[in-house]
Design a protein around this motif. Structure first.
Motif, PDB file in Angstrom:
ATOM      1  N   GLN A   1      -1.690 -16.063  -1.857  1.00 16.73           N
ATOM      2  CA  GLN A   1      -1.318 -16.238  -2.930  1.00 16.73           C
ATOM      3  C   GLN A   1      -1.979 -14.786  -3.841  1.00 16.73           C
ATOM      4  O   GLN A   1      -1.120 -13.980  -4.749  1.00 16.73           O
ATOM      5  CB  GLN A   1      -1.701 -17.344  -3.934  1.00 16.73           C
ATOM      6  N   TYR A   2      -3.266 -14.687  -2.923  1.00 17.76           N
ATOM      7  CA  TYR A   2      -4.039 -13.820  -3.783  1.00 17.76           C
ATOM      8  C   TYR A   2      -3.484 -12.280  -3.481  1.00 17.76           C
ATOM      9  O   TYR A   2      -3.574 -11.661  -4.438  1.00 17.76           O
ATOM     10  CB  TYR A   2      -5.682 -13.856  -2.907  1.00 17.76           C
ATOM     11  N   PHE A   3      -3.273 -12.318  -2.607  1.00 18.45           N
ATOM     12  CA  PHE A   3      -2.841 -10.806  -1.682  1.00 18.45           C
ATOM     13  C   PHE A   3      -1.838 -10.515  -3.118  1.00 18.45           C
ATOM     14  O   PHE A   3      -1.638  -9.080  -3.607  1.00 18.45           O
ATOM     15  CB  PHE A   3      -2.411 -10.586  -0.493  1.00 18.45           C
ATOM     16  N   GLU A   4      -1.057 -11.170  -3.323  1.00 19.28           N
ATOM     17  CA  GLU A   4       0.786 -11.016  -4.026  1.00 19.28           C
ATOM     18  C   GLU A   4      -0.052 -10.484  -5.349  1.00 19.28           C
ATOM     19  O   GLU A   4       0.939  -9.770  -5.843  1.00 19.28           O
ATOM     20  CB  GLU A   4       1.622 -12.343  -3.887  1.00 19.28           C
TER      21      GLU A   4
ATOM     22  N   ALA B   1       0.497  -7.455  -7.679  1.00 18.44           N
ATOM     23  CA  ALA B   1       1.210  -6.898  -8.687  1.00 18.44           C
ATOM     24  C   ALA B   1       0.578  -6.711  -9.862  1.00 18.44           C
ATOM     25  O   ALA B   1       0.450  -6.235 -10.395  1.00 18.44           O
ATOM     26  CB  ALA B   1       1.272  -8.742  -8.813  1.00 18.44           C
ATOM     27  N   ASP B   2      -0.883  -6.437  -9.666  1.00 20.73           N
ATOM     28  CA  ASP B   2      -1.937  -6.104 -11.228  1.00 20.73           C
ATOM     29  C   ASP B   2      -1.791  -4.313 -10.884  1.00 20.73           C
ATOM     30  O   ASP B   2      -2.349  -4.094  -9.701  1.00 20.73           O
ATOM     31  CB  ASP B   2      -3.253  -7.452 -10.378  1.00 20.73           C
ATOM     32  N   ILE B   3      -1.893  -3.559 -11.753  1.00 18.36           N
ATOM     33  CA  ILE B   3      -2.027  -2.404 -12.042  1.00 18.36           C
ATOM     34  C   ILE B   3      -2.791  -1.618 -11.877  1.00 18.36           C
ATOM     35  O   ILE B   3      -3.375  -0.700 -11.741  1.00 18.36           O
ATOM     36  CB  ILE B   3      -0.630  -1.668 -13.114  1.00 18.36           C
ATOM     37  N   ASN B   4      -3.403  -2.926 -12.524  1.00 20.07           N
ATOM     38  CA  ASN B   4      -5.351  -2.362 -12.565  1.00 20.07           C
ATOM     39  C   ASN B   4      -6.133  -2.152 -11.452  1.00 20.07           C
ATOM     40  O   ASN B   4      -6.894  -2.218 -11.193  1.00 20.07           O
ATOM     41  CB  ASN B   4      -5.801  -3.016 -14.208  1.00 20.07           C
ATOM     42  N   VAL B   5      -5.701  -3.257 -10.273  1.00 21.83           N
ATOM     43  CA  VAL B   5      -6.194  -3.069  -9.520  1.00 21.83           C
ATOM     44  C   VAL B   5      -6.027  -1.268  -8.665  1.00 21.83           C
ATOM     45  O   VAL B   5      -5.275  -1.597  -8.551  1.00 21.83           O
ATOM     46  CB  VAL B   5      -6.360  -4.772  -8.412  1.00 21.83           C
TER      47      VAL B   5
ATOM     48  N   ALA C   1      -6.971  -7.517   0.504  1.00 23.41           N
ATOM     49  CA  ALA C   1      -6.212  -8.645   0.093  1.00 23.41           C
ATOM     50  C   ALA C   1      -5.844  -8.536   1.255  1.00 23.41           C
ATOM     51  O   ALA C   1      -4.927  -9.930   1.595  1.00 23.41           O
ATOM     52  CB  ALA C   1      -6.140  -8.749  -1.834  1.00 23.41           C
ATOM     53  N   ARG C   2      -5.238  -8.033   1.416  1.00 24.32           N
ATOM     54  CA  ARG C   2      -3.620  -8.348   2.750  1.00 24.32           C
ATOM     55  C   ARG C   2      -4.121  -8.481   4.238  1.00 24.32           C
ATOM     56  O   ARG C   2      -4.301  -8.976   4.546  1.00 24.32           O
ATOM     57  CB  ARG C   2      -2.796  -6.502   2.361  1.00 24.32           C
ATOM     58  N   GLN C   3      -5.425  -7.332   3.839  1.00 23.10           N
ATOM     59  CA  GLN C   3      -5.909  -7.699   5.658  1.00 23.10           C
ATOM     60  C   GLN C   3      -6.433  -9.299   5.296  1.00 23.10           C
ATOM     61  O   GLN C   3      -6.145  -9.593   6.700  1.00 23.10           O
ATOM     62  CB  GLN C   3      -6.927  -6.255   6.042  1.00 23.10           C
ATOM     63  N   GLN C   4      -7.214  -9.671   5.045  1.00 20.70           N
ATOM     64  CA  GLN C   4      -7.675 -11.069   4.398  1.00 20.70           C
ATOM     65  C   GLN C   4      -6.224 -11.789   4.643  1.00 20.70           C
ATOM     66  O   GLN C   4      -6.551 -13.088   4.840  1.00 20.70           O
ATOM     67  CB  GLN C   4      -8.929 -11.829   3.425  1.00 20.70           C
ATOM     68  N   ALA C   5      -5.513 -11.709   4.114  1.00 21.39           N
ATOM     69  CA  ALA C   5      -4.645 -12.761   3.852  1.00 21.39           C
ATOM     70  C   ALA C   5      -4.244 -12.556   5.607  1.00 21.39           C
ATOM     71  O   ALA C   5      -3.433 -13.964   5.590  1.00 21.39           O
ATOM     72  CB  ALA C   5      -3.318 -12.282   2.754  1.00 21.39           C
ATOM     73  N   GLN C   6      -3.291 -11.513   6.282  1.00 19.44           N
ATOM     74  CA  GLN C   6      -2.924 -11.637   7.646  1.00 19.44           C
ATOM     75  C   GLN C   6      -4.391 -12.157   8.300  1.00 19.44           C
ATOM     76  O   GLN C   6      -3.544 -12.936   9.574  1.00 19.44           O
ATOM     77  CB  GLN C   6      -3.328 -10.094   7.891  1.00 19.44           C
ATOM     78  N   ILE C   7      -5.301 -11.896   8.362  1.00 13.16           N
ATOM     79  CA  ILE C   7      -6.595 -12.985   9.620  1.00 13.16           C
ATOM     80  C   ILE C   7      -6.356 -14.144   9.203  1.00 13.16           C
ATOM     81  O   ILE C   7      -5.923 -14.878   9.888  1.00 13.16           O
ATOM     82  CB  ILE C   7      -7.886 -12.397   8.350  1.00 13.16           C
ATOM     83  N   ARG C   8      -6.086 -14.888   7.769  1.00 16.43           N
ATOM     84  CA  ARG C   8      -5.798 -16.174   7.857  1.00 16.43           C
ATOM     85  C   ARG C   8      -4.924 -16.964   8.249  1.00 16.43           C
ATOM     86  O   ARG C   8      -4.481 -17.794   8.437  1.00 16.43           O
ATOM     87  CB  ARG C   8      -5.841 -16.556   6.090  1.00 16.43           C
ATOM     88  N   GLN C   9      -4.015 -16.308   7.507  1.00 22.55           N
ATOM     89  CA  GLN C   9      -2.478 -16.249   9.099  1.00 22.55           C
ATOM     90  C   GLN C   9      -2.335 -16.311   9.969  1.00 22.55           C
ATOM     91  O   GLN C   9      -1.879 -17.424  10.537  1.00 22.55           O
ATOM     92  CB  GLN C   9      -1.368 -15.747   7.995  1.00 22.55           C
ATOM     93  N   GLN C  10      -3.370 -15.819   9.951  1.00 20.28           N
ATOM     94  CA  GLN C  10      -2.969 -15.662  12.435  1.00 20.28           C
ATOM     95  C   GLN C  10      -4.396 -16.266  13.086  1.00 20.28           C
ATOM     96  O   GLN C  10      -4.083 -17.673  13.369  1.00 20.28           O
ATOM     97  CB  GLN C  10      -4.390 -14.181  13.054  1.00 20.28           C
ATOM     98  N   MET C  11      -5.378 -16.796  11.968  1.00 17.85           N
ATOM     99  CA  MET C  11      -6.004 -18.263  12.566  1.00 17.85           C
ATOM    100  C   MET C  11      -4.987 -19.834  11.938  1.00 17.85           C
ATOM    101  O   MET C  11      -5.633 -20.560  12.260  1.00 17.85           O
ATOM    102  CB  MET C  11      -7.271 -18.692  10.833  1.00 17.85           C
ATOM    103  N   ALA C  12      -4.342 -18.983  11.108  1.00 18.49           N
ATOM    104  CA  ALA C  12      -3.671 -20.843  10.706  1.00 18.49           C
ATOM    105  C   ALA C  12      -2.808 -20.829  11.992  1.00 18.49           C
ATOM    106  O   ALA C  12      -2.173 -22.311  12.053  1.00 18.49           O
ATOM    107  CB  ALA C  12      -2.667 -20.664   9.889  1.00 18.49           C
ATOM    108  N   GLU C  13      -2.142 -20.006  12.520  1.00 16.92           N
ATOM    109  CA  GLU C  13      -1.325 -19.916  13.648  1.00 16.92           C
ATOM    110  C   GLU C  13      -2.053 -20.394  14.800  1.00 16.92           C
ATOM    111  O   GLU C  13      -1.626 -20.998  16.166  1.00 16.92           O
ATOM    112  CB  GLU C  13      -0.645 -18.440  14.211  1.00 16.92           C
TER     113      GLU C  13
END
Length: 615
Positions: free
Chosen positions: A153-156, A160-164, A172-184
């Motif tokens: 959710q944080y990555f998304e 979507a924020d143009i100022n970032v 943020a994308r890499q962090q989301a992937q890491i968390r997803q792998q840990m969940a798996e």
């Protein structure tokens, strides 16, 4: 039916139940132990009871057991002793076959129960550990999934924020992937642990617990079977002794059936038969003829002149003794049988007040006979020594004829046994001496001479003794005439150590105890039975004093039945002058005798029984 499937979730209740089963077994052991103690106590009490009523050795009770009723009672006591022994057997068998065995089994049962429940608790701990691992893996998987969802959710949001900046979005994308792998990974770990737990749980409820509970069930069933077998053994131990107890009871019944009342009655006759015949008729005594009163109010003797003689010979001889009162008989036996001497310085007895008249007739022969065999001093003490268990005359002359015959026969039998014993010993010594003569190396033959001489002397002594008792026995049985002077001299060889009292009471004349005397004269023999007299001698009180007297002169009492007095001495009067010139007096309550009436001045108590007034 299996506890493993039916009671898979009742581990704690099964633990309580098995403990209760062990308690029941221990309670039964305690019950059996107390029963054995009761049996032992009961057996001990029965033995003590039997011993308490057993006849004492060498006592009067032992003689009573010749009667069939007493023999039956003795058999009952012996059977009760055996009966007590069977109760001891019950106690011993219960102790060895039940108590000891069950106590050992209880210890084994406790160890087996402890081991089974230890395995059950270990299986429970293992499944609980697996469950904790599963819960931990599940919580970790849940946490990783939530964190992966938040990172996505944080990555998304950053995308979507143009100022970032693009770098922040990539981060943020890499962090989301890491968390997803840990969940798996957490999911995979949780799935693996869950499968493992399910396998352990299945094995726990379908393999481990059923096996453990099956062992516990088998243990409990063995306990139940064992207590049942113990109860059977309990009954069998009792049943095994029932035949022997039945034999004991049969023995009591047999002893009771052996009682023979006729035989007991015959034994009473044999024990107490005196051998005398009932007394005959008493002849009429004519008092109208001139006569002198006897020393007693009861006419036992007669004069040779005017009096009709009481015949103690033949059938009626010696039959009046049991019916003579003690006081009169004592007076008859102990009064002097000669006229009293005249007082000093007096020409005749009439010169002194109360002086008796000189006797006009000779003394009666019966009184003379009494005086002859009553030669011991004091007489009453002689009878009392026999009554109180003193020394019995060697010839048993204090017994009635029939009892005397039995005593003599028993003595002869005992002497014959002793002679046989000594003879066997002499033969053995003789044989040993012959062996020594043939084989000198075995011993010196001369060393046996002293012993052989001693045994030979004993045999000769016993034979003489047996001959003496056989002569007495023949005399009683009527095979021989009265004991001759030679026989009396022979018996005197063995009478030297006999007590003087017995010698005085049981010489070759008849005594009031029932022995026989013979006097070869013109008169008939006078045989007197005094068994009842002897029995009653100790039972009556001494004669009471009926007055007092004062000695007028000194008198030396040298004859039988008299007592010495000193002039001026005051004494008690216990029997007044009966017309024979003698007065019976007492000194110090223990010394009494007769003195001439003319030697004393009598003061009778008017209130005393039997007292007469002297003028």
């Amino acid at each position: 039916m299996s506890w493993g499937t039916e009671l898979w979730d009742q581990f704690d209740n099964l633990e309580k139940h098995t403990q209760w089963g062990i308690d029941i077994l221990e309670k039964y052991i305690k019950f059996v132990k107390e029963r054995t103690e009761i049996e032992l106590s009961y057996a001990k009490q029965l033995r003590n009871l039997s011993k308490k009523y057993q006849p004492k050795k060498n006592s009067k009770e032992e003689e009573e057991y010749k009667y069939t009723a007493c023999k039956a009672f003795l058999s009952t006591l012996n059977e009760m002793n055996d009966y007590a022994g069977q109760h001891e057997v019950i106690s011993e068998n219960m102790t060895s076959q039940i108590t000891v065995d069950l106590m050992r089994y209880v210890q084994e049962l406790k160890q087996e129960r402890k081991s089974n429940f230890h395995d059950g608790r270990k299986a429970q701990q293992h499944i609980e550990t697996c469950w904790k691992q599963l819960e931990s893996s599940k919580r970790r998987f849940e946490r990783d999934c939530k964190e992966a969802d938040r990172a996505q959710q944080y990555f998304e949001k950053m995308d979507a924020d143009i100022n970032v900046t693009k770098a922040d979005v990539e981060k943020a994308r890499q962090q989301a992937q890491i968390r997803q792998q840990m969940a798996e990974d957490s999911k995979a770990d949780y799935s693996l642990i869950l499968q493992r737990f399910n396998q352990e749980q299945w094995e726990y409820y379908h393999t481990h617990i059923p096996n453990i509970f099956q062992k516990i069930q088998e243990m409990e069933e063995r306990r139940i079977v064992r207590i049942g077998e113990s109860m059977k053994t309990y009954a069998e131990v009792d049943r095994q002794v029932i035949p022997i107890i039945g034999k004991c009871l049969d023995g009591i019944v047999k002893a009771a059936e052996s009682i023979d009342q006729k035989n007991d009655s015959q034994l009473v006759v044999e024990a107490y038969k005196s051998g005398f015949e009932p007394p005959g008729d008493i002849e009429f005594e004519d008092y109208t003829q001139p006569m002198k009163r006897t020393v007693s109010d009861n006419s036992l003797s007669s004069s040779k002149e005017g009096k009709a003689e009481l015949k103690f010979g033949g059938k009626s001889r010696g039959k009046l003794w049991p019916f003579i009162k003690k006081n009169k008989l004592v007076s008859l036996l102990t009064s002097p049988h000669q006229p009293p001497p005249p007082p000093p310085a007096s020409a005749s007895p009439s010169a002194v007040p109360n002086g008796p008249q000189s006797p006009k007739q000779q003394k009666e022969p019966l009184s003379h006979r009494f005086n002859e065999f009553m030669t011991s001093k004091p007489k009453i003490h002689c009878f009392r020594s026999l009554k109180r268990g003193g020394v019995t005359p060697e010839d048993f002359s204090n017994f009635p004829p029939e009892q005397r015959r039995k005593k003599l026969q028993q003595k002869v039998d005992d002497l014959n046994k002793e002679i046989q014993k000594e003879t066997d010993q002499r033969d053995a010594i003789t044989k040993m001496k012959d062996v020594y003569l043939k084989n000198p190396q075995m011993g010196d033959p001369a060393s046996l001479d002293h012993k052989l001489t001693e045994v030979t002397q004993n045999i000769e002594k016993l034979r003489l003794e047996a001959q003496k008792f056989e002569a007495w026995l023949a005399e009683v049985e009527g095979r021989l005439p009265a004991r001759s002077e030679q026989a009396r001299r022979q018996s005197g060889l063995y009478d030297g150590q006999t007590h003087q009292t017995v010698t005085n009471c049981a010489q070759d004349r008849e005594s009031p105890d029932g022995s026989y005397t013979e006097e070869h004269s013109q008169e008939s023999e006078h045989k007197v039975l005094a068994t009842d007299f002897d029995d009653e001698f100790d039972d009556e009180e001494p004669l009471p004093a009926i007055g007092t007297c004062k000695a007028l002169y000194t008198f030396e009492g040298q004859n039988e039945g008299t007592i010495s007095v000193v002039e001026g001495e005051t004494l008690s009067v216990i029997e007044e002058d009966k017309g024979d010139g003698w007065t019976r007096i007492r000194r110090n309550e223990d010394e009494e005798g007769y003195v001439p009436t003319s030697y004393v001045e009598v003061y009778l108590d008017k209130n005393a029984k039997g007292a007469k007034t002297y003028i």
